[in-house]
Design a protein around this motif. Structure first.
Motif, PDB file in Angstrom:
ATOM      1  N   UNK A   1     -13.127  -6.447  -2.280  1.00 20.24           N
ATOM      2  CA  UNK A   1     -11.716  -6.125  -2.166  1.00 20.24           C
ATOM      3  C   UNK A   1     -11.053  -6.600  -3.450  1.00 20.24           C
ATOM      4  N   UNK A   2     -10.327  -5.711  -4.107  1.00 18.35           N
ATOM      5  CA  UNK A   2      -9.771  -6.038  -5.421  1.00 18.35           C
ATOM      6  C   UNK A   2      -8.273  -5.760  -5.479  1.00 18.35           C
ATOM      7  N   UNK A   3      -7.607  -6.494  -6.352  1.00 18.65           N
ATOM      8  CA  UNK A   3      -6.202  -6.212  -6.666  1.00 18.65           C
ATOM      9  C   UNK A   3      -6.144  -5.065  -7.669  1.00 18.65           C
TER      10      UNK A   3
ATOM     11  N   UNK B   1      -8.798   1.623 -10.679  1.00 21.80           N
ATOM     12  CA  UNK B   1      -7.972   1.703  -9.472  1.00 21.80           C
ATOM     13  C   UNK B   1      -7.043   0.501  -9.452  1.00 21.80           C
ATOM     14  N   UNK B   2      -5.970   0.650  -8.697  1.00 18.31           N
ATOM     15  CA  UNK B   2      -5.147  -0.505  -8.372  1.00 18.31           C
ATOM     16  C   UNK B   2      -5.813  -1.153  -7.159  1.00 18.31           C
TER      17      UNK B   2
ATOM     18  N   UNK C   1      -8.293  -9.281   9.082  1.00 21.14           N
ATOM     19  CA  UNK C   1      -8.974  -8.137   8.474  1.00 21.14           C
ATOM     20  C   UNK C   1      -9.189  -7.054   9.523  1.00 21.14           C
ATOM     21  N   UNK C   2      -8.183  -6.235   9.719  1.00 22.82           N
ATOM     22  CA  UNK C   2      -8.229  -5.162  10.704  1.00 22.82           C
ATOM     23  C   UNK C   2      -7.991  -3.783  10.115  1.00 22.82           C
ATOM     24  N   UNK C   3      -7.743  -3.693   8.811  1.00 16.92           N
ATOM     25  CA  UNK C   3      -7.450  -2.405   8.188  1.00 16.92           C
ATOM     26  C   UNK C   3      -8.563  -2.010   7.220  1.00 16.92           C
ATOM     27  N   UNK C   4      -8.855  -0.709   7.182  1.00 15.02           N
ATOM     28  CA  UNK C   4      -9.817  -0.218   6.195  1.00 15.02           C
ATOM     29  C   UNK C   4      -9.067   0.199   4.932  1.00 15.02           C
ATOM     30  N   UNK C   5      -9.799   0.611   3.922  1.00 14.76           N
ATOM     31  CA  UNK C   5      -9.188   0.952   2.633  1.00 14.76           C
ATOM     32  C   UNK C   5      -8.202   2.110   2.762  1.00 14.76           C
ATOM     33  N   UNK C   6      -8.484   3.053   3.628  1.00  9.82           N
ATOM     34  CA  UNK C   6      -7.581   4.177   3.828  1.00  9.82           C
ATOM     35  C   UNK C   6      -6.265   3.713   4.443  1.00  9.82           C
TER      36      UNK C   6
ATOM     37  N   UNK D   1      -5.402   1.886  -0.347  1.00  8.19           N
ATOM     38  CA  UNK D   1      -6.106   1.474  -1.561  1.00  8.19           C
ATOM     39  C   UNK D   1      -6.924   2.579  -2.182  1.00  8.19           C
ATOM     40  N   UNK D   2      -7.496   2.274  -3.331  1.00 11.24           N
ATOM     41  CA  UNK D   2      -8.387   3.194  -4.023  1.00 11.24           C
ATOM     42  C   UNK D   2      -9.832   2.757  -3.895  1.00 11.24           C
TER      43      UNK D   2
END
Length: 145
Positions: free
Chosen positions: A7-9, A23-24, A62-67, A71-72
């Motif tokens: 997981x990145x900023x 990506x951001x 942590x309950x959300x996915x990248x979509x 995020x990218x």
């Protein structure tokens, strides 16, 4: 097929000093292709990457996915992920797919990712790449299918 997600900023990849993808906030995926992998394995790993819940919800869990997190995805080929390091002091790459087959599956993975999700950026297969990132957490998981 193995994928190391972070997981990145923000994250980016350069070849010969030129940016080829960035990506951001989102996920950096280092992707390793094994000799036994096929398109079904790529599809399964892609589903896992896009749906793996590593982003915080309103309560910080942590309950959300990248979509869901908006995020990218930055995909970078990394053949060293499939190395056998169990014995000795030098990795063995016998589990890795042949370069042509690995590139076919890497390209397929990126194509399918772009068809299902945006934004998707990627590195250059088999290039000498410099990857930069600001790991968020840090949160890092090895996904295998």
């Amino acid at each position: 097929m193995r994928g190391l997600i972070q997981r990145v900023r923000h994250a980016g990849v350069a070849v010969n000093g030129e940016s080829v993808g960035s990506i951001d906030h989102g996920l950096l995926l280092l992707l390793g292709v094994e000799a036994t992998d096929d398109r079904a394995a790529a599809d399964k790993l892609l589903h896992k990457v896009l749906h793996y819940r590593v982003f915080g919800d309103e309560q910080g869990r942590m309950n959300l996915n990248v979509q869901q997190a908006g995020g990218g995805l930055l995909v970078v080929s990394q053949f060293t992920l499939v190395a056998d390091t169990a014995r000795g002091l030098r990795p063995s790459f016998t589990r890795g797919a042949a370069p042509q087959r690995a590139e076919e599956l890497y390209d397929y993975f990126v194509e399918r990712a772009r068809a299902q999700f945006a934004p998707v950026a990627c590195g250059v297969f088999a290039a000498d790449m410099q990857v930069s990132l600001l790991n968020d957490g840090p949160v890092t998981f090895l996904l295998e299918v």
